[in-house]
Design a protein around this motif. Structure first.
Motif, PDB file in Angstrom:
ATOM      1  N   PHE A  46       0.857  -1.192   0.000  1.00 52.65           N
ATOM      2  CA  PHE A  46       0.000   0.000   0.000  1.00 52.65           C
ATOM      3  C   PHE A  46       0.893   1.242   0.000  1.00 52.65           C
ATOM      4  O   PHE A  46       1.723   1.411   0.889  1.00 52.65           O
ATOM      5  CB  PHE A  46      -0.934  -0.018   1.199  1.00 52.65           C
ATOM      6  CG  PHE A  46      -1.793  -1.249   1.252  1.00 52.65           C
ATOM      7  CD1 PHE A  46      -2.820  -1.422   0.331  1.00 52.65           C
ATOM      8  CD2 PHE A  46      -1.560  -2.249   2.188  1.00 52.65           C
ATOM      9  CE1 PHE A  46      -3.601  -2.567   0.352  1.00 52.65           C
ATOM     10  CE2 PHE A  46      -2.339  -3.389   2.208  1.00 52.65           C
ATOM     11  CZ  PHE A  46      -3.361  -3.557   1.286  1.00 52.65           C
ATOM     12  N   THR A  47       0.718   2.071  -1.015  1.00 55.19           N
ATOM     13  CA  THR A  47       1.587   3.225  -1.206  1.00 55.19           C
ATOM     14  C   THR A  47       0.770   4.495  -1.406  1.00 55.19           C
ATOM     15  O   THR A  47      -0.457   4.458  -1.563  1.00 55.19           O
ATOM     16  CB  THR A  47       2.479   3.038  -2.447  1.00 55.19           C
ATOM     17  OG1 THR A  47       1.641   3.055  -3.621  1.00 55.19           O
ATOM     18  CG2 THR A  47       3.253   1.733  -2.388  1.00 55.19           C
ATOM     19  N   LYS A  48       1.474   5.600  -1.440  1.00 59.18           N
ATOM     20  CA  LYS A  48       0.878   6.879  -1.818  1.00 59.18           C
ATOM     21  C   LYS A  48       0.596   6.869  -3.322  1.00 59.18           C
ATOM     22  O   LYS A  48       1.107   5.999  -4.039  1.00 59.18           O
ATOM     23  CB  LYS A  48       1.825   8.014  -1.435  1.00 59.18           C
ATOM     24  CG  LYS A  48       2.038   8.155   0.071  1.00 59.18           C
ATOM     25  CD  LYS A  48       2.964   9.309   0.414  1.00 59.18           C
ATOM     26  CE  LYS A  48       4.404   8.954   0.134  1.00 59.18           C
ATOM     27  NZ  LYS A  48       5.340   9.960   0.705  1.00 59.18           N
ATOM     28  N   PRO A  49      -0.195   7.821  -3.831  1.00 64.49           N
ATOM     29  CA  PRO A  49      -0.531   7.825  -5.271  1.00 64.49           C
ATOM     30  C   PRO A  49       0.691   7.843  -6.182  1.00 64.49           C
ATOM     31  O   PRO A  49       0.621   7.339  -7.309  1.00 64.49           O
ATOM     32  CB  PRO A  49      -1.361   9.104  -5.427  1.00 64.49           C
ATOM     33  CG  PRO A  49      -1.989   9.308  -4.096  1.00 64.49           C
ATOM     34  CD  PRO A  49      -0.962   8.847  -3.104  1.00 64.49           C
ATOM     35  N   LEU A  50       1.815   8.393  -5.715  1.00 63.18           N
ATOM     36  CA  LEU A  50       3.036   8.421  -6.518  1.00 63.18           C
ATOM     37  C   LEU A  50       4.097   7.481  -5.949  1.00 63.18           C
ATOM     38  O   LEU A  50       5.296   7.654  -6.165  1.00 63.18           O
ATOM     39  CB  LEU A  50       3.587   9.846  -6.606  1.00 63.18           C
ATOM     40  CG  LEU A  50       2.726  10.847  -7.397  1.00 63.18           C
ATOM     41  CD1 LEU A  50       3.339  12.233  -7.348  1.00 63.18           C
ATOM     42  CD2 LEU A  50       2.559  10.390  -8.851  1.00 63.18           C
ATOM     43  N   GLY A  51       3.662   6.464  -5.231  1.00 66.51           N
ATOM     44  CA  GLY A  51       4.586   5.488  -4.669  1.00 66.51           C
ATOM     45  C   GLY A  51       5.108   5.901  -3.311  1.00 66.51           C
ATOM     46  O   GLY A  51       4.768   6.955  -2.778  1.00 66.51           O
TER      47      GLY A  51
END
Length: 426
Positions: free
Chosen positions: A320-325
């Motif tokens: 699970f990451t942020k929208p830009l990784g």
């Protein structure tokens, strides 16, 4: 009187008692040795010999039991707590535990009782602090955190001979109201409402891991794809995601004027993850079929995000990451949970309540205790206590118990109906 004044040579370790020229009784009590190896003696004086002998015996008893204060300038509570939290506790406890200690010391204990000498601190000083904290608006749980911190720190002071007693171990913390930490797990209907809303969101599988399997926040956010085996339908939990901690990167010459976390050139000073601290925490957890499907879809969506972002993508192995990784922040994750509850029309609750929900559902489904302990990551020695804390008896469970009692004592419902008909005919 001349004989009383006369000093005699005494054996090593024996206290010397004599009448001084000032008309008072004096004693020199051997207490051990200083850091440089030289003998350390405590000097006592009292107006009468009896008073002095009583005090000498009390001090000798403390010495023999290892409870006497050691030589050197006495610590103040503030100096000891600051020394303890940074030099004794910090190197050996987890980052999260240290954060709790540091806040309790800096915000509550040092301002409240810091000026006392550590060897003169009394339980009443701490109890007064707890009352002042509550009068200022602190919850009983906050006072308990300060109490636990003080008890641990002062216990170390006693072990090292800086104080004869642990005042916090004798103090009574405020009563915790029974409903203050009471948790009402989400019902199956509420979980289904959340599931409908979860399916509309990014990282949807993240929330179902919490609601269905009871994964802790740190465990979920620290999960990497190498830990997930979708073909065999299980995942391995090995590490926890830590809350980020930052320091200023702007320098004293040109300070940004913001908090460290908002500094444009902030520097991360805490590692991203740590290994789980217990063997029970390092565990394999089975994945229900629908969760396997969700995770497969999530992996494909993440690959599409990576392709779209191109060179803006921050590469990492996190599930699970942020929208830009890059790894998700626990703080962002918490606020996402609150928005999820609001959008789903489900009552407000802590993120950790999802863990209580998962444990209760496992019990409701009749999953054996040993399997529940494995899924939830509870140590064998404390599993019974954790089950009592996390597994909640719900209304449907009580109703089912009532039906079982009815069938056992009064028989099946159809038998009751036959008995009533026979009574009417009679």
């Amino acid at each position: 009187m001349a004989e009383e004044k006369k000093r005699t040579r005494r054996a090593n370790g024996e206290s010397a008692i004599y009448l001084g020229k000032d008309g008072r009784w004096h004693a020199r009590v051997p207490m051990g040795y200083k850091d440089d190896g030289s003998p350390y003696r405590r000097h006592l004086t009292r107006p009468t010999r009896k008073e002095l002998v009583d005090e000498v015996r009390r001090l000798e008893k403390q010495r023999d039991e290892g409870a006497a204060r050691q030589p050197g300038k006495p610590w103040t509570v503030a100096k000891w707590l600051e020394h303890w939290v940074e030099n004794i506790a910090k190197p050996v406890v987890s980052e999260n535990t240290y954060d709790g200690y540091e806040v309790a010391v800096r915000v509550h204990l040092v301002p409240g009782i810091g000026r006392h000498r550590i060897d003169r601190l009394e339980p009443e000083h701490l109890e007064s602090l707890y009352r002042r904290m509550q009068s200022a608006g602190s919850k009983a749980g906050t006072a308990h955190q300060a109490h636990r911190t003080a008890r641990t720190a002062l216990g170390e002071a006693v072990r090292r001979g800086h104080a004869a007693k642990n005042a916090a171990a004798l103090a009574k913390p405020p009563r915790m109201e029974e409903d203050e930490n009471e948790v009402e797990p989400y019902s199956v209907d509420e979980v289904q409402s959340l599931l409908l809303e979860v399916n509309k969101r990014r990282n949807s599988a993240r929330w179902m891991l919490a609601l269905a399997l009871g994964l802790r926040q740190g465990e979920t956010l620290g999960l990497r794809w190498s830990d997930v085996d979708l073909d065999n339908e299980y995942l391995k939990l090995r590490r926890n995601r830590l809350r980020p901690k930052y320091e200023h990167g702007c320098g004293e010459a040109a300070p940004c004027g913001r908090k460290a976390g908002y500094c444009p050139t902030r520097v991360q000073v805490r590692r991203e993850t740590k290994n789980t601290k217990s063997r029970a925490g390092r565990r394999a957890v089975p994945l229900p079929g629908p969760l396997v499907v969700m995770l497969r879809a999530h992996r494909e969506a993440q690959a599409q995000e990576r392709a779209t972002a191109r060179n803006l993508w921050t590469e990492s192995e996190y599930v699970f990451t942020k929208p830009l990784g890059g790894p998700l922040s626990p703080n962002t994750d918490y606020h996402d949970w609150k928005r999820l509850l609001e959008d789903a029309g489900v009552r407000d609750g802590r993120l950790h309540d999802a863990r209580h929900t998962a444990g209760t559902v496992l019990m409701l489904l009749g999953v054996p205790d040993r399997v529940i302990d494995q899924i939830m990551g509870w140590e064998p020695g404390g599993a019974a206590r954790m089950r009592a804390r996390y597994l909640h008896v719900t209304d449907p469970m009580l109703k089912e118990a009532a039906r079982k009692i009815e069938r056992a004592i009064w028989g099946a419902p159809e038998n009751l109906a036959v008995d009533k008909d026979q009574d009417n005919e009679a």
